[in-house]
Write an enzyme that holds these catalytic residues in place. Structure first.
Site, PDB file in Angstrom:
ATOM      1  N   CYS A 183       0.836  -1.201   0.000  1.00 15.76           N
ATOM      2  CA  CYS A 183       0.000   0.000   0.000  1.00 15.76           C
ATOM      3  C   CYS A 183       0.871   1.250   0.000  1.00 15.76           C
ATOM      4  CB  CYS A 183      -0.903   0.016   1.227  1.00 15.76           C
ATOM      5  SG  CYS A 183      -2.050  -1.371   1.331  1.00 15.76           S
ATOM      6  N   ASP A 207     -38.615   3.751   5.190  1.00 15.26           N
ATOM      7  CA  ASP A 207     -38.282   2.470   5.810  1.00 15.26           C
ATOM      8  C   ASP A 207     -39.427   2.149   6.776  1.00 15.26           C
ATOM      9  OD1 ASP A 207     -36.662   0.255   6.726  1.00 15.26           O
ATOM     10  OD2 ASP A 207     -36.324   1.453   8.531  1.00 15.26           O
TER      11      ASP A 207
END
Length: 798
Positions: free
Chosen positions: A21, A493
């Site tokens: 990385c 929801d």
């Protein structure tokens, strides 16, 4: 902006997990044009980079992001002094954005503040302050701990100075005006020239020195502002009068224009005081919230109570709150019972009964009783501080409509200066006397008002966000406030949004000869590692039962849970989970779902798999849910229910509430696709959820609206947070957005029309400098006053 001299910066990098990385990040940085050196340290997660032209920290950040990593950034707020108009805002923003390490900067004229986004470790406070000072202004960091009290005291002191300056200028200018009044009836009463000079000069160069100072700073920075226009215009009037006075023959008093310069300064000073007074009212809501934080807390230690500064209280401390006192910090009731007033935090008008185990926010008022509260959050992590940060961030941001104002502000003052010169030349060419031509040019300079342009948007935005906060509606930024007005479909929801979010076990139906207590025990044991509301309902029902320990627990998102219990692999979940196990969904489950209940099936994974029993849950619809849907329909806004629950349970709730469209058995990851499909039909969609499980869908919608108690995830993900969790507030948020945007448009129309009409009238000679000065002073006040009318807005109307 590149750098002629190499610049070394240190960046904090997130997302690196290995040497590979670090190598990829370093390679990405070195590929940026102008980067002469770069080294990345995995252990410290930092990168040291040397930049030269044309490289910038922002370009490096973009390259790191393209490589799959991130640069840690932070936000810093500054108080900026000396700004008077939209041109000042543009200049301060430009100066801040030029500081290496600054990624974004937004300056607010109404709140006299700036919000700077910078790379961690870069663009320190001193560099930011120096950049603002170089632009002709002053800046200092706004520390959260002292911001409300210190800033309020500072502004009040400045207001007193402005008032005395305005009064002094008015008293000195008054004799000049009074002497002109008889001329209205054909009489001529003129004060001696030397007396006019004596009255006007202290106003021009004493009380009006602030305009010279600010105008000179603008000139040094290569731009102009309102102060420059006022300084040039009044100086021209004073200078012309002085020249006429000195050049007049002995014993002759010429017609002088000292009253114009003195009265203009007095009008502008009075206008700035009125403007400042009105601007302070725009921040009334945030000041009221900031005042909720008590300075001290009564802490119980070893049975003894002592009063200590709230800053010294730690998490876990026990605080005693008596009737009539405010809760000092967020906490959980561990002793006692009381009615708690949270109206200023949530907009909920009625007190809420709180008892042992209930959580309550700092700043709430204990209306009766005596409670002991265990502190769960302090400092910046308290709900009150998070609300304040959210409001301040929204007020510092800019709606898209402000882009036009910024472009106009960049050229406004230079254009006005050119128009004043053209006016002077045109009147001279037309044969007018020099004095008359100059007065018309002065009127053009004085009537031009970049202040109104600069205040039009931020004042309306500040009042709108303040009104929202007072009603428990928090806008994340100006974009959310502007976008919400366009919503034509609201997707809800189910659990915790349209229902109370506290489901209870309503039915236990053993199958395959199982015992009911054994079914409850196994189901509750399986849910021991889950934070889902259904899991909490099972645990409450199983209180008193000895629950066995489960191992190898796995959460199966959108389906249920799985674990090992007494050597058996068990699953508890919905129809999708049963299908995966090769089991048919029981007929009894369908009947329970048709009654609006959520149903879970307990499954033993064996050869073959078998169903052990059904657990049904009931969750009542919120008291205002049906009314919320009806109000949205009446406003022409469609509704849809998106739920991971069974189709039967979802359709039963939708039928009760009057929602026609239902998207049931939708996995959390699939909610994003569902929202995208609804948006793909050309509609502006708002998604309403609890802000935690629904975070991806909230982010995917045009506007995410989080319900409930203001969790960190809710505030960070959603564009709007409804603090009291009342679904009726959804339409209130949309209507407040429309009302605020209407005020922004009205203010901008007034500011633009004022200049478009006023400047030509002044250039054509229809306005005297005195009238132009009065109109200019009142224009800013009228814009702020119009924004303040928004404080009359009331939510809850059908």
């Amino acid at each position: 902006m590149g750098h002629t001299v190499p610049l070394t910066v240190d960046l904090a990098i997130e997302g690196m997990t290995c040497a590979g990385c670090a190598g990829r990040v370093e390679k990405a940085i070195k590929a940026v044009a102008g980067v002469t050196d770069a080294s990345v340290n995995l252990a410290s997660e930092r990168a040291r980079i040397t930049l030269a032209a044309p490289a910038t920290a922002a370009a490096v950040e973009t390259a790191i992001a393209a490589a799959g990593y991130g640069v840690v950034r932070e936000t810093r707020r500054l108080a900026v002094e000396g700004m008077t108009c939209a041109s000042c805002v543009a200049r301060v923003e430009k100066a801040l954005k030029a500081v290496p390490g600054v990624l974004a900067a937004s300056v607010n004229l109404a709140s006299e503040s700036a919000e700077v986004t910078r790379l961690v470790g870069q663009a320190g406070d001193a560099l930011l302050a120096d950049a603002v000072a170089a632009a002709g202004y002053s800046a200092r960091p706004l520390e959260p701990a002292v911001r409300p009290q210190a800033e309020t005291a500072r502004r009040e002191a400045r207001a007193q100075r402005d008032l005395w300056a305005a009064l002094a200028a008015s008293l000195l200018a008054l004799p000049l005006i009074v002497a002109m009044v008889p001329a209205l009836w054909g009489q001529h009463l003129m004060l001696p020239g030397w007396l006019q000079f004596a009255l006007a000069t202290p106003v021009q160069f004493g009380l009006g020195w602030r305009f010279y100072r600010a105008g000179w700073k603008a000139l040094r920075a290569g731009t102009g502002n309102m102060d420059l226009l006022v300084a040039l215009g009044t100086s021209a009037g004073w200078g012309l009068s002085t020249w006429l006075l000195l050049s007049a023959p002995a014993g002759v008093t010429p017609h002088l224009y000292y009253e114009a310069s003195a009265v203009i300064v007095a009008f502008v000073l009075l206008g700035k005081w009125l403007e400042g007074r009105a601007k302070r009212q725009t921040t009334a809501a945030i000041a009221a919230l900031a005042a909720l934080q008590p300075a001290t807390a009564r802490v119980r230690r070893d049975g003894a109570e002592s009063e200590v500064p709230v800053e010294s209280v730690a998490v876990g401390a026990l605080t005693v709150v008596r009737a009539g006192e405010r809760v000092p910090l967020d906490g959980r009731v561990v002793e006692g019972r009381a009615a708690i007033d949270q109206s200023l935090l949530t907009g909920e008008s009625l007190p809420v009964e709180m008892t042992v185990g209930d959580s309550l926010p700092g700043g709430a008022i204990n209306r009766d009783g005596l409670i002991v509260v265990e502190v769960t959050a302090i400092g910046a992590e308290t709900l009150l501080q998070r609300i304040l940060r959210l409001i301040e961030s929204a007020q510092a941001s800019k709606p898209p409509v402000q882009a036009l104002v910024d472009r106009v502000a960049a050229v406004f003052v230079p254009v006005v200066l050119v128009l004043a010169v053209v006016t002077l030349g045109a009147w001279l060419l037309a044969g007018a006397a020099f004095e008359m031509a100059l007065l018309h040019a002065v009127a053009v300079l004085v009537i031009a008002c970049p202040c109104a342009l600069g205040l039009a948007t931020p004042t309306a935005l500040m009042v709108g966000t303040g009104v929202g906060a007072r009603n428990g509606i928090l806008f994340k930024d100006a974009v959310a406030l502007e976008e919400a007005r366009r919503v034509i479909l609201v997707a809800f929801d189910k659990t915790g949004t349209l229902t109370e979010g506290r489901p209870a076990v309503s039915d236990l139906l053993p199958l395959a000869g199982q015992d009911m207590n054994l079914l409850l025990r196994d189901a509750a044991a399986l849910q021991a590692g889950s934070a889902h509301p259904l899991a909490e309902a099972l645990r409450r029902r199983a209180e008193g039962l000895a629950l066995p320990t489960v191992t190898a627990f796995r959460d199966l998102p959108g389906r249920g849970v799985e674990a090992l219990l007494d050597g058996r692999r068990l699953r508890l979940g919905n129809a999708r989970l049963a299908e995966e196990a090769g089991l048919a969904w029981p007929v009894e489950a369908g009947r329970l779902a048709a009654d609006g209940k959520s149903v879970s099936l307990l499954i033993e994974l064996a050869e073959p798999a078998r169903a052990l029993g059904l657990v049904a849950f009931g969750d009542k619809a919120k008291a205002g849910a049906a009314e919320a849907v009806a109000r949205l329909k009446a406003a022409g806004i469609a509704t849809v229910l998106i739920s991971g629950d069974s189709r039967g349970a979802a359709e039963a709730l939708a039928s009760t509430l009057g929602i026609a469209q239902v998207e049931a058995e939708v996995l959390p990851a699939d909610k994003v696709a569902t929202v995208a499909r609804l948006k793909g039909e050309g509609r502006v969609v708002a998604m309403v959820g609890d802000g935690v499980n629904d975070a991806p869908a909230l982010a995917a919608a045009d506007i995410g609206i989080a319900m409930g108690g203001g969790s960190a995830v809710a505030m960070e993900t959603a564009g709007i947070t409804l603090m009291n969790g009342d679904p009726r507030r959804v339409l209130d948020a949309i209507r407040l957005s429309r009302a605020t945007y209407d005020k922004i448009r009205q203010n901008l129309a007034w500011a633009f029309l004022y200049n478009v009409i006023g400047i030509p009238l002044a250039a054509l000679g229809f306005l005297t400098p005195v009238l132009a000065g009065a109109a200019m002073a009142l224009s800013s006040v009228s814009v702020v006053g119009n924004a303040l009318l928004l404080r009359r807005w009331k939510g809850g109307r059908p």
